[in-house]
Motif scaffolding. Sequence first.
Motif, PDB file in Angstrom:
ATOM      1  N   GLY A  27      48.897  49.829  35.769  1.00  0.00           N
ATOM      2  CA  GLY A  27      47.564  50.378  35.586  1.00  0.00           C
ATOM      3  C   GLY A  27      47.332  51.686  36.307  1.00  0.00           C
ATOM      4  O   GLY A  27      47.948  51.971  37.330  1.00  0.00           O
ATOM      5  N   ALA A  28      46.424  52.456  35.735  1.00  0.00           N
ATOM      6  CA  ALA A  28      45.912  53.670  36.355  1.00  0.00           C
ATOM      7  C   ALA A  28      44.902  53.240  37.422  1.00  0.00           C
ATOM      8  O   ALA A  28      44.501  52.077  37.471  1.00  0.00           O
ATOM      9  CB  ALA A  28      45.244  54.537  35.288  1.00  0.00           C
ATOM     10  N   PRO A  29      44.457  54.156  38.273  1.00  0.00           N
ATOM     11  CA  PRO A  29      43.479  53.777  39.294  1.00  0.00           C
ATOM     12  C   PRO A  29      42.251  53.046  38.732  1.00  0.00           C
ATOM     13  O   PRO A  29      41.810  52.045  39.300  1.00  0.00           O
ATOM     14  CB  PRO A  29      43.108  55.113  39.939  1.00  0.00           C
ATOM     15  N   VAL A  30      41.715  53.496  37.603  1.00  0.00           N
ATOM     16  CA  VAL A  30      40.548  52.820  37.029  1.00  0.00           C
ATOM     17  C   VAL A  30      40.907  51.414  36.550  1.00  0.00           C
ATOM     18  O   VAL A  30      40.106  50.488  36.659  1.00  0.00           O
ATOM     19  CB  VAL A  30      39.902  53.657  35.896  1.00  0.00           C
ATOM     20  N   ASP A  31      42.118  51.249  36.023  1.00  0.00           N
ATOM     21  CA  ASP A  31      42.562  49.925  35.584  1.00  0.00           C
ATOM     22  C   ASP A  31      42.661  48.974  36.779  1.00  0.00           C
ATOM     23  O   ASP A  31      42.197  47.828  36.721  1.00  0.00           O
ATOM     24  CB  ASP A  31      43.935  50.006  34.907  1.00  0.00           C
ATOM     25  N   LEU A  32      43.277  49.458  37.835  1.00  0.00           N
ATOM     26  CA  LEU A  32      43.441  48.635  39.036  1.00  0.00           C
ATOM     27  C   LEU A  32      42.089  48.259  39.627  1.00  0.00           C
ATOM     28  O   LEU A  32      41.878  47.118  40.049  1.00  0.00           O
ATOM     29  CB  LEU A  32      44.308  49.365  40.060  1.00  0.00           C
ATOM     30  N   ALA A  33      41.150  49.198  39.618  1.00  0.00           N
ATOM     31  CA  ALA A  33      39.811  48.925  40.152  1.00  0.00           C
ATOM     32  C   ALA A  33      39.075  47.888  39.308  1.00  0.00           C
ATOM     33  O   ALA A  33      38.364  47.036  39.846  1.00  0.00           O
ATOM     34  CB  ALA A  33      39.002  50.217  40.221  1.00  0.00           C
ATOM     35  N   ASP A  34      39.261  47.949  37.983  1.00  0.00           N
ATOM     36  CA  ASP A  34      38.541  47.038  37.084  1.00  0.00           C
ATOM     37  C   ASP A  34      39.256  45.704  36.885  1.00  0.00           C
ATOM     38  O   ASP A  34      38.666  44.756  36.380  1.00  0.00           O
ATOM     39  CB  ASP A  34      38.314  47.699  35.723  1.00  0.00           C
TER      40      ASP A  34
END
Length: 114
Positions: A27-34
């Motif tokens: 995941g990208a940073p937004v994926d990891l955060a979500d």
Amino acid sequence: MPHPTIAYKVLTAEQWTRFQQDGQFTGAPVDLADGYIHLSTAEQVDETVAKHFAGQSGLVIAAVNLAALGDAVRWEPSRGGALFPHIHATLPLSALIVHAPLEWLDGEGVRLPE
């Protein structure tokens, strides 16, 4: 109406290089955060690129075979209640159908890889 069996992931050059090296994408940073990997359908990808990747260069777009991911794919509401495909797992390189440098064609939007 059934959901599409192909969705798209936009990746930065660094993310794409790491994906190829690791054989999987966590995941990208937004994926990891979500807590899941964001994808877009063919109809959603132009808006996704305009909203989240405007002005960036060196991007890669990858077509993902959703059927290969089984129950890890969930269709969940996002912008304005539209359903987006989300992967609640790691994305294996083997689930990609094709990838290409992202091209934005004026007046036409993103050229999807064939």
